[in-house]
Design a protein around this motif. Structure first.
Motif, PDB file in Angstrom:
ATOM      1  N   SER A 370      31.422  81.397  56.138  1.00  0.00           N
ATOM      2  CA  SER A 370      32.780  81.238  55.610  1.00  0.00           C
ATOM      3  C   SER A 370      33.326  82.616  55.262  1.00  0.00           C
ATOM      4  N   ALA A 371      34.663  82.713  55.112  1.00  0.00           N
ATOM      5  CA  ALA A 371      35.265  84.015  54.845  1.00  0.00           C
ATOM      6  C   ALA A 371      36.432  83.875  53.882  1.00  0.00           C
ATOM      7  N   GLU A 372      36.571  84.916  53.049  1.00  0.00           N
ATOM      8  CA  GLU A 372      37.665  84.971  52.075  1.00  0.00           C
ATOM      9  C   GLU A 372      38.339  86.329  52.162  1.00  0.00           C
ATOM     10  N   SER A 376      41.275  94.276  48.022  1.00  0.00           N
ATOM     11  CA  SER A 376      40.376  95.425  47.872  1.00  0.00           C
ATOM     12  C   SER A 376      38.988  94.889  47.545  1.00  0.00           C
ATOM     13  N   PRO A 377      37.941  95.724  47.673  1.00  0.00           N
ATOM     14  CA  PRO A 377      36.583  95.230  47.404  1.00  0.00           C
ATOM     15  C   PRO A 377      36.397  94.695  45.995  1.00  0.00           C
ATOM     16  N   GLY A 378      37.051  95.305  45.030  1.00  0.00           N
ATOM     17  CA  GLY A 378      36.895  94.842  43.657  1.00  0.00           C
ATOM     18  C   GLY A 378      38.043  93.989  43.173  1.00  0.00           C
ATOM     19  N   GLY A 379      38.965  93.651  44.070  1.00  0.00           N
ATOM     20  CA  GLY A 379      40.145  92.895  43.677  1.00  0.00           C
ATOM     21  C   GLY A 379      39.912  91.402  43.637  1.00  0.00           C
ATOM     22  N   SER A 380      40.990  90.686  43.394  1.00  0.00           N
ATOM     23  CA  SER A 380      40.888  89.230  43.303  1.00  0.00           C
ATOM     24  C   SER A 380      41.010  88.599  44.686  1.00  0.00           C
ATOM     25  N   ARG A 381      40.468  87.413  44.782  1.00  0.00           N
ATOM     26  CA  ARG A 381      40.500  86.668  46.035  1.00  0.00           C
ATOM     27  C   ARG A 381      41.926  86.248  46.355  1.00  0.00           C
ATOM     28  N   ILE A 382      42.332  86.416  47.644  1.00  0.00           N
ATOM     29  CA  ILE A 382      43.672  86.011  48.061  1.00  0.00           C
ATOM     30  C   ILE A 382      43.659  84.579  48.580  1.00  0.00           C
ATOM     31  N   GLN A 395      43.268  95.213  54.659  1.00  0.00           N
ATOM     32  CA  GLN A 395      42.786  94.266  53.672  1.00  0.00           C
ATOM     33  C   GLN A 395      41.260  94.186  53.825  1.00  0.00           C
ATOM     34  N   TRP A 396      40.646  93.337  53.002  1.00  0.00           N
ATOM     35  CA  TRP A 396      39.189  93.190  53.049  1.00  0.00           C
ATOM     36  C   TRP A 396      38.833  91.721  53.231  1.00  0.00           C
ATOM     37  N   ILE A 397      37.717  91.492  53.901  1.00  0.00           N
ATOM     38  CA  ILE A 397      37.273  90.121  54.118  1.00  0.00           C
ATOM     39  C   ILE A 397      35.808  90.019  53.699  1.00  0.00           C
ATOM     40  N   LYS A 398      35.523  88.961  52.936  1.00  0.00           N
ATOM     41  CA  LYS A 398      34.164  88.735  52.446  1.00  0.00           C
ATOM     42  C   LYS A 398      33.557  87.568  53.203  1.00  0.00           C
ATOM     43  N   PHE A 399      32.440  87.837  53.888  1.00  0.00           N
ATOM     44  CA  PHE A 399      31.733  86.812  54.646  1.00  0.00           C
ATOM     45  C   PHE A 399      30.543  86.316  53.827  1.00  0.00           C
ATOM     46  N   THR A 400      30.317  85.006  53.880  1.00  0.00           N
ATOM     47  CA  THR A 400      29.176  84.417  53.170  1.00  0.00           C
ATOM     48  C   THR A 400      28.454  83.446  54.088  1.00  0.00           C
ATOM     49  N   ALA A 401      27.136  83.581  54.137  1.00  0.00           N
ATOM     50  CA  ALA A 401      26.310  82.694  54.955  1.00  0.00           C
ATOM     51  C   ALA A 401      25.736  81.580  54.090  1.00  0.00           C
ATOM     52  N   LYS A 402      25.797  80.345  54.594  1.00  0.00           N
ATOM     53  CA  LYS A 402      25.256  79.195  53.877  1.00  0.00           C
ATOM     54  C   LYS A 402      24.525  78.280  54.848  1.00  0.00           C
ATOM     55  N   SER A 403      23.704  77.410  54.301  1.00  0.00           N
ATOM     56  CA  SER A 403      22.956  76.461  55.105  1.00  0.00           C
ATOM     57  C   SER A 403      23.860  75.324  55.567  1.00  0.00           C
ATOM     58  N   SER A 404      23.319  74.414  56.347  1.00  0.00           N
ATOM     59  CA  SER A 404      24.088  73.260  56.821  1.00  0.00           C
ATOM     60  C   SER A 404      24.535  72.359  55.674  1.00  0.00           C
ATOM     61  N   MET A 405      23.850  72.487  54.521  1.00  0.00           N
ATOM     62  CA  MET A 405      24.217  71.705  53.342  1.00  0.00           C
ATOM     63  C   MET A 405      25.260  72.415  52.487  1.00  0.00           C
ATOM     64  N   ARG A 445      28.758  89.733  52.641  1.00  0.00           N
ATOM     65  CA  ARG A 445      29.081  91.104  53.030  1.00  0.00           C
ATOM     66  C   ARG A 445      30.596  91.251  53.142  1.00  0.00           C
ATOM     67  N   MET A 446      31.115  92.385  52.658  1.00  0.00           N
ATOM     68  CA  MET A 446      32.546  92.665  52.747  1.00  0.00           C
ATOM     69  C   MET A 446      32.802  93.693  53.842  1.00  0.00           C
ATOM     70  N   GLU A 447      33.907  93.487  54.576  1.00  0.00           N
ATOM     71  CA  GLU A 447      34.302  94.392  55.649  1.00  0.00           C
ATOM     72  C   GLU A 447      35.789  94.714  55.535  1.00  0.00           C
ATOM     73  N   HIS A 448      36.119  95.965  55.873  1.00  0.00           N
ATOM     74  CA  HIS A 448      37.511  96.410  55.855  1.00  0.00           C
ATOM     75  C   HIS A 448      38.178  96.057  57.178  1.00  0.00           C
ATOM     76  N   LEU A 449      39.405  95.573  57.134  1.00  0.00           N
ATOM     77  CA  LEU A 449      40.165  95.253  58.334  1.00  0.00           C
ATOM     78  C   LEU A 449      40.902  96.511  58.777  1.00  0.00           C
ATOM     79  N   ALA A 450      40.545  97.054  59.947  1.00  0.00           N
ATOM     80  CA  ALA A 450      41.069  98.369  60.302  1.00  0.00           C
ATOM     81  C   ALA A 450      41.726  98.440  61.675  1.00  0.00           C
ATOM     82  N   PHE A 451      41.136  97.861  62.706  1.00  0.00           N
ATOM     83  CA  PHE A 451      41.570  98.135  64.074  1.00  0.00           C
ATOM     84  C   PHE A 451      42.123  96.885  64.742  1.00  0.00           C
TER      85      PHE A 451
END
Length: 481
Positions: A370-372, A376-382, A395-405, A445-451
């Motif tokens: 999932s992604a949010e 900024s890295p320390g800012g609030s979720r949009i 902008q920045w995007i935070k990816f999170t890995a979770k199980s099927s549950m 993991r957070m990634e910067h949106l650049a290109f």
């Protein structure tokens, strides 16, 4: 795929010792021979001969800031009253009087070494001929015992054995495979096998009946055959085996291996055998390049691998009017209009994308991402972000890995992220990436949106206890306008 043209280029440009260095080596060798002959060493010289990788034509280009070495044997008559230590020490003393070499000399157990700092080394090893009987060859170990020890040797016969094995394989392919595997050993740096031992192990995998056989049809096939046979041989021997010099049965070339070193070598050859088989059997060209890069590193087919990243151009060439006549300006516009069906199947197979290096676990798990979006890295979720949703840069995007549950993975698992950029903007910036990265915290993991481009991120779940891969997610596509 065999990719003959890339193997040739890879050998010529990255593996083989280049012509300039070979010429410098040969000039240095001739100068050393002259210096030894004109010195007051005291031994009667019969002849000189190359030894080791130089003699076998398996010498390779050293890693950056590393030296390459060449072995030079000097055959001498026995000298009355001389001990093995004398042959080496007196040679070193004689060369120390030569202003050209006095500051470059080092004494080792069997040789005197001339070090051309950061460039090359020449090991000069005395070999005493016919000391006890005609046809006897002995090298001198100055460190064994008070006076040193004479050790039986068969240098000329061993070199001829290597040449004969190479002739059976044909096409100089045994020599080329040996160079390739020594290069692989050096760039990976995760197993121990001295060059002379590697040469012998590979030579033993060539049999007399292999002459003109399909198993040695060309270089990639010879590589697959030899590594497969070597792996089979190693897997049948769980502890350090005796590897005899084929021309001096009393010499066990594997005596320097510890059980730990051997076990690791055995494990790595088994792993790389699987990778080589996969790359060889792969029918998709981009996927095959990527898999060969997993074996030999990024310099294999480097130009073609990077050019494949310009996906808008390649889609335009493949599909004509759909892009090139202005209907869509690039892949971003196409994906915005058509959605998932517009994503080229080749995108996740781009050759510069690093292939997983973990062995698979027996059991598999489902991995979802999932992604949010964040300012900024320390800012609030949009907001929550879906795969393929168009996003603005900076902008920045935070990816999170979770199980099927929908729950996080337990702490005995770790999540690695493969982050891949594509298309012209990232290509021009030298930011294609495609490698694996750690999570920032937990399974996120957070990634910067650049290109501008259609990029993708994947999560890989690895069990910490045995470093086995349990599962990977589907690509999460990030579309940056």
């Amino acid at each position: 795929m065999k990719l003959h043209e890339h193997f040739k280029t890879f050998l010529d440009e990255h593996v083989n010792l280049n012509a300039t260095r070979i010429e410098q080596l040969e000039n240095s060798i001739e100068a050393v021979k002259t210096a030894v002959k004109e010195s007051d060493w005291g031994a009667e010289i019969l002849r000189f001969a190359p030894q080791g990788s130089w003699a076998h034509q398996t010498i390779i280009k050293p890693l950056p800031d590393k030296e390459f070495d060449a072995d030079l044997l000097v055959f001498v008559k026995p000298k009355d009253g001389w001990t093995p230590k004398d042959y080496v020490n007196k040679l070193a003393t004689a060369l120390e009087s030569n202003s050209t070499y006095k500051d470059k000399l080092r004494r080792y157990s069997h040789c005197v070494t001339i070090e051309y700092a950061g460039v090359r080394r020449i090991d000069i090893a005395p070999c005493v001929v016919d000391r006890q009987y005609q046809g006897q060859f002995e090298v001198c170990n100055r460190n064994a015992g008070e006076s040193g020890t004479f050790e039986a040797s068969a240098p000329t016969e061993y070199t001829q054995w290597v040449i004969d094995k190479n002739n059976i394989a044909g096409g100089n392919d045994l020599k080329k495979v040996t160079r390739l595997l020594k290069y692989m050993r050096d760039i990976k740096g995760n197993f121990t096998c001295p060059s002379f031992l590697f040469t012998t192990l590979l030579g033993y995998q060539v049999y007399d009946h292999d002459k003109d056989s399909a198993a040695f049809a060309d270089l990639p096939t010879t590589l697959k055959t030899l590594v497969g046979r070597l792996d089979d041989w190693l897997q049948a021997r769980p502890t350090v085996p005796m590897v005899r010099n084929p021309k001096l049965w009393s010499e066990n070339q594997s005596s320097g291996w510890t059980e730990t070193q051997y076990s690791n070598f055995r494990d790595k050859i088994n792993l790389y055998r699987g990778w080589i088989d996969e790359a060889y059997d792969e029918e998709d060209r981009d996927e095959s390049i990527g898999k060969w890069q997993r074996v030999f590193g990024d310099k294999f087919a480097v130009g073609e691998a990077k050019e494949a990243a310009r996906v808008s151009e390649s889609v335009a060439k493949a599909e004509g009017a759909l892009v090139s006549r202005g209907y869509f300006s690039d892949l971003v516009e196409r994906v915005k209009a058509l959605g998932a069906q517009a994503v080229p199947a080749k995108l996740v197979k781009l050759p510069y994308v690093k292939r997983p290096k973990w062995r698979f676990a027996e059991t598999r798990v489902t991995v979802n991402v999932s992604a949010e979006l964040y300012a900024s890295p320390g800012g609030s979720r949009i907001r929550q972000v879906a795969s393929l949703a168009p996003l603005q840069p900076d902008q920045w995007i935070k990816f999170t890995a979770k199980s099927s549950m929908g729950v996080p993975f337990p702490p005995d698992y770790t999540v690695k992220w493969r982050v891949t950029n594509t298309d012209t903007a990232a290509y021009n910036a030298g930011e294609l990436r495609g490698d694996f990265y750690d999570s920032d915290s937990g399974a996120s993991r957070m990634e910067h949106l650049a290109f501008r481009g259609v990029h993708f991120v994947e999560a890989f779940v690895v069990r910490k206890s045995d470093n086995r891969l349990l599962g990977q997610s589907q690509p999460f596509y990030v579309v940056i306008e």
